[in-house]
Design an enzyme around this catalytic site. Structure first.
Site, short mmCIF file in Angstrom:
data_model
loop_
_atom_site.label_atom_id
_atom_site.label_comp_id
_atom_site.label_asym_id
_atom_site.label_seq_id
_atom_site.Cartn_x
_atom_site.Cartn_y
_atom_site.Cartn_z
N ARG A 112 1.04 -1.21 0.03
CA ARG A 112 0.08 0.09 0.02
C ARG A 112 0.75 1.29 0.08
O ARG A 112 2.00 1.32 0.62
CB ARG A 112 -0.95 -0.06 1.18
CG ARG A 112 -1.78 -1.10 1.21
CD ARG A 112 -3.18 -1.12 2.30
NE ARG A 112 -3.55 -2.15 2.36
CZ ARG A 112 -4.56 -2.63 1.55
NH1 ARG A 112 -4.78 -1.83 0.74
NH2 ARG A 112 -5.23 -3.73 1.77
N ASP A 113 0.48 2.25 -0.77
CA ASP A 113 1.15 3.38 -0.98
C ASP A 113 0.99 4.23 0.47
O ASP A 113 -0.23 4.13 1.26
CB ASP A 113 0.48 4.51 -2.02
CG ASP A 113 1.32 5.75 -2.24
OD1 ASP A 113 1.96 5.54 -3.25
OD2 ASP A 113 1.60 6.57 -1.56
N ASN B 139 4.59 6.57 -13.30
CA ASN B 139 5.00 7.95 -13.56
C ASN B 139 6.42 7.73 -14.28
O ASN B 139 7.14 6.84 -13.38
CB ASN B 139 5.02 8.83 -12.24
CG ASN B 139 3.53 9.06 -11.91
OD1 ASN B 139 2.72 9.12 -12.76
ND2 ASN B 139 3.40 9.27 -10.50
N HIS C 109 7.55 1.29 -10.59
CA HIS C 109 6.39 0.96 -10.09
C HIS C 109 5.03 1.39 -10.56
O HIS C 109 5.05 2.46 -11.36
CB HIS C 109 6.22 1.62 -8.66
CG HIS C 109 6.52 3.15 -8.40
ND1 HIS C 109 7.80 3.77 -8.62
CD2 HIS C 109 5.54 4.16 -8.27
CE1 HIS C 109 7.87 4.85 -8.47
NE2 HIS C 109 6.29 5.38 -8.25
N HIS D 229 1.21 2.33 -10.25
CA HIS D 229 0.11 2.45 -9.17
C HIS D 229 -1.11 1.96 -9.49
O HIS D 229 -1.34 2.10 -10.51
CB HIS D 229 0.12 4.21 -9.17
CG HIS D 229 1.05 5.17 -8.59
ND1 HIS D 229 1.15 5.59 -7.47
CD2 HIS D 229 2.36 5.44 -9.51
CE1 HIS D 229 2.31 6.44 -7.45
NE2 HIS D 229 2.88 6.16 -8.61
P1 DGP Z 1 5.88 8.35 -7.65
O1 DGP Z 1 5.69 9.90 -7.63
O2 DGP Z 1 5.25 7.74 -8.90
O3 DGP Z 1 7.37 8.08 -7.77
O4 DGP Z 1 5.31 7.53 -6.66
C1 DGP Z 1 5.98 7.03 -5.60
C2 DGP Z 1 5.02 6.66 -4.21
O5 DGP Z 1 5.51 6.10 -3.37
C3 DGP Z 1 4.36 8.13 -4.04
O6 DGP Z 1 2.88 7.77 -4.17
C4 DGP Z 1 4.42 7.81 -2.28
C5 DGP Z 1 4.75 6.35 -2.04
N1 DGP Z 1 6.07 6.16 -1.29
C6 DGP Z 1 6.90 6.67 -0.91
N2 DGP Z 1 7.86 6.44 0.05
C7 DGP Z 1 7.09 5.33 0.58
C8 DGP Z 1 7.45 4.38 1.33
O7 DGP Z 1 8.48 4.51 2.14
N3 DGP Z 1 6.44 3.63 1.65
C9 DGP Z 1 5.22 3.35 1.08
N4 DGP Z 1 4.56 2.40 1.20
N5 DGP Z 1 5.00 4.05 0.08
C10 DGP Z 1 5.82 5.29 -0.33
#
Ligand code: DGP
Length: 114
Positions: A29-30, A87, A100, A102
């Site tokens: 999960r984000d 992205n 990644h 989403h």
């Molecule tokens: P992007 O902007 O496409 O690179 O998305 C990166 C995503 O990663 C963003 O929606 C927040 C998420 N994210 C960043 N750091 C962490 C983390 O430490 N744990 C989790 N679960 N998500 C994270």
């Protein structure tokens, strides 16, 4: 192995709410959800951006998308709908340089994205 935050999640060095795992793909999960369901699907093999993918990565990229679709079916929101987003680099809004996908669901998505 990737030295990003996501590499640390793969190596279990930092916690994450992991919802799916196989030999090549991890999903969690984000931390900053943009929808009721917001899961990130990543390859365990580090690939910084989609721009770094080559022909030999085709199967892995396909597996990431199929893992998203299987998760949507399993969780019961496939029919209602969902969105997948990759992205890429600065203008794409990429902030973590480990490729990644989403997966967003649980609300109506808008188009065009902001
Ligand atoms: P992007 O902007 O496409 O690179 O998305 C990166 C995503 O990663 C963003 O929606 C927040 C998420 N994210 C960043 N750091 C962490 C983390 O430490 N744990 C989790 N679960 N998500 C994270």
């Amino acid at each position: 192995m990737s030295d990003t935050l996501f590499g640390k999640i793969i190596r279990r060095e930092i916690p994450a709410d992991i919802v799916y795992e196989d030999d090549e793909v991890l999903a969690f999960r984000d931390v900053n959800p943009q929808a009721p369901v917001h899961v990130l699907f990543i390859p365990k093999r580090p690939l910084a951006t989609l721009d770094d993918a080559v022909a030999g990565d085709a199967e892995l990229l396909g597996k990431l998308l199929l893992a998203c679709a299987a998760y949507a079916k399993r969780e019961g929101f496939a029919q209602q709908g969902y969105r997948t987003v990759i992205n890429c680099n600065e203008h794409g809004g990429q902030t973590v340089f480990h490729l990644h996908v989403h997966l967003l669901a649980g609300r109506r998505m808008h188009w065009p994205p902001g």
